[in-house]
Design an enzyme around this catalytic site. Structure first.
Site, PDB file in Angstrom:
ATOM      1  N   ARG A 181      33.982  81.563   7.936  1.00 42.25           N
ATOM      2  CA  ARG A 181      32.540  81.748   7.744  1.00 42.25           C
ATOM      3  C   ARG A 181      31.965  82.618   8.857  1.00 42.25           C
ATOM      4  O   ARG A 181      32.544  82.649   9.953  1.00 42.25           O
ATOM      5  CB  ARG A 181      31.823  80.382   7.794  1.00 42.25           C
ATOM      6  CG  ARG A 181      32.003  79.564   6.545  1.00 42.25           C
ATOM      7  CD  ARG A 181      31.496  78.151   6.735  1.00 42.25           C
ATOM      8  NE  ARG A 181      32.508  77.326   7.378  1.00 42.25           N
ATOM      9  CZ  ARG A 181      33.499  76.719   6.734  1.00 42.25           C
ATOM     10  NH1 ARG A 181      33.598  76.815   5.425  1.00 42.25           N
ATOM     11  NH2 ARG A 181      34.398  76.003   7.378  1.00 42.25           N
ATOM     12  N   TYR A 224      49.491  66.461  10.476  1.00 42.72           N
ATOM     13  CA  TYR A 224      49.186  67.524  11.457  1.00 42.72           C
ATOM     14  C   TYR A 224      50.359  67.667  12.435  1.00 42.72           C
ATOM     15  O   TYR A 224      50.836  68.780  12.699  1.00 42.72           O
ATOM     16  CB  TYR A 224      47.891  67.138  12.178  1.00 42.72           C
ATOM     17  CG  TYR A 224      47.552  67.922  13.424  1.00 42.72           C
ATOM     18  CD1 TYR A 224      47.237  69.273  13.374  1.00 42.72           C
ATOM     19  CD2 TYR A 224      47.500  67.282  14.675  1.00 42.72           C
ATOM     20  CE1 TYR A 224      46.892  69.973  14.530  1.00 42.72           C
ATOM     21  CE2 TYR A 224      47.152  67.971  15.825  1.00 42.72           C
ATOM     22  CZ  TYR A 224      46.850  69.312  15.748  1.00 42.72           C
ATOM     23  OH  TYR A 224      46.503  70.003  16.886  1.00 42.72           O
ATOM     24  N   ASP A 253      40.086  84.397   5.530  1.00 46.13           N
ATOM     25  CA  ASP A 253      40.655  83.130   5.089  1.00 46.13           C
ATOM     26  C   ASP A 253      42.155  83.299   5.315  1.00 46.13           C
ATOM     27  O   ASP A 253      42.815  84.085   4.619  1.00 46.13           O
ATOM     28  CB  ASP A 253      40.336  82.920   3.601  1.00 46.13           C
ATOM     29  CG  ASP A 253      41.031  81.690   3.039  1.00 46.13           C
ATOM     30  OD1 ASP A 253      41.923  81.132   3.724  1.00 46.13           O
ATOM     31  OD2 ASP A 253      40.699  81.296   1.901  1.00 46.13           O
TER      32      ASP A 253
HETATM   33  C1  AKB Z   1      43.697  66.096  17.773  1.00 47.61           C
HETATM   34  O1  AKB Z   1      43.205  65.093  18.307  1.00 47.61           O
HETATM   35  O2  AKB Z   1      44.119  66.140  16.620  1.00 47.61           O
HETATM   36  C2  AKB Z   1      43.827  67.344  18.634  1.00 47.61           C
HETATM   37  C3  AKB Z   1      45.174  67.443  19.266  1.00 47.61           C
HETATM   38  C4  AKB Z   1      45.542  66.509  20.344  1.00 47.61           C
HETATM   39  O3  AKB Z   1      45.940  68.266  18.897  1.00 47.61           O
HETATM   40  N1  AKB Z   1      42.804  67.375  19.629  1.00 47.61           N
END
Ligand code: AKB
Length: 315
Positions: free
Chosen positions: A36, A139, A49
């Site tokens: 954005r 993640y 993107d």
């Molecule tokens: C999170 O909390 O996901 C990030 C990290 C530690 O990579 N800040």
């Protein structure tokens, strides 16, 4: 030196890093980009993107980009709300950056990793660089895979990809979005607004953290280091300080004695509990001279001084 492209420049780290890169290399050498438009940036800006490799390629070609900082990602807490979507976005954007870079003359790529790559198998104190990685979040899984892809592109194609395993980053300039360490930024805003803070972690949950100034300096120093000194091609452990919610609250109380914190742990407690408490960053220290400058007290003083100034001008 060729131009630098920052992807995800509007994020917590990107906002500060983009400005620092402009200070070092010049306003017209750095192209900020994000999904954005971002009002805060003056100078070169492109909408990108990063799931669209064609768009990245267009910008890389247009500006003859030689260095890319790929900061776009979905973080630990938000990632758990949509695991497959998070994997898709985090990996697709990385592959797009790596492929566009190797095919278009980009010389160096920065890829942020995280302490989220570690899981229950590691020593929680002074977690070594070469630990077994069994991350508990999508993640963390994407970052562990990404680190290995970074190394693969270096070994197979000679693309100079460099990476840091960031602890929680704390700064006054920008807000984090969707991480487990976000509480440590929010708590300072509440202190300066003189309201009480409800913490989503237990009071004794110690996590590795780093002040924004140190995180930015580490990134710049890593990227400027001579290629021979970069011996870790997955991602370097990086440490600043470690503390629990109770300890950060005590540091704040030295300045705001009436500051009040309550604890209401939610799903993020489990994520935090799976992460190390402190990190051994001796490889970064030995290979390219890394040294953090801030501890909990000096960071607290600086955060509060800068947030007070920010709030007083916005009122
Ligand atoms: C999170 O909390 O996901 C990030 C990290 C530690 O990579 N800040």
């Amino acid at each position: 030196m060729g131009r630098i492209l920052v992807i995800g420049a509007g994020g917590q780290l990107g906002t500060v890093l983009t400005n620092r890169l402009k200070e070092i290399y010049g306003e017209h050498q750095v192209i900020a980009s994000d999904l954005r438009p971002i009002k805060a940036f003056t100078g070169l800006f492109e909408l990108i993107d990063a799931t669209d490799s064609g768009r990245i390629e267009e910008v890389v070609k247009q500006y003859e980009v030689e260095e890319v900082y790929h900061l776009a990602a979905i973080l630990s807490a938000n990632g758990e709300k949509n695991p497959l979507g998070t994997w898709e976005i985090n990996m697709k954007t990385l592959f797009n950056v790596l492929e566009v870079s190797r095919l278009n003359g980009v010389k160096k790529v920065f890829y942020p990793s995280s302490i989220a790559v570690f899981g229950s198998e590691v020593e929680q104190q002074n977690t070594p660089q070469a630990s077994f990685l069994n991350p508990s979040t999508v993640y963390g899984i994407s970052k562990a895979a990404g680190e290995n892809w970074a190394q693969y592109y270096f070994q197979k194609y000679g693309l100079d990809v460099r990476s840091l395993r960031y602890p929680g980053v704390i700064g006054y300039q920008s807000l984090p979005g969707g991480g487990t360490t976000d509480y440590a930024v929010d708590i300072y805003h509440k202190a300066v607004e003189e309201v009480s803070f409800s913490c989503f972690l237990e009071k004794d949950t110690t996590l590795p953290m780093i002040y924004m100034d140190d995180a930015i300096r580490a990134t710049v120093e890593l990227m400027q280091a001579p290629i021979e000194s970069i011996k870790t091609r997955t991602s370097y452990n990086l440490a600043g300080m470690s503390f629990s919610p109770e300890e950060i609250a005590a540091a704040i109380k030295k300045i705001y004695p009436n500051f009040r914190i309550t604890y209401e742990p939610d799903f993020r407690q489990q994520i935090a509990a799976s992460w190390p408490q402190s990190i051994d960053d001796s490889r970064a220290r030995d290979d390219w001279g890394w040294r953090p400058e801030y501890d909990l007290n000096t960071m607290t003083e600086d955060m509060i001084k800068n947030l007070k100034a920010k709030y007083s001008t916005s009122n």
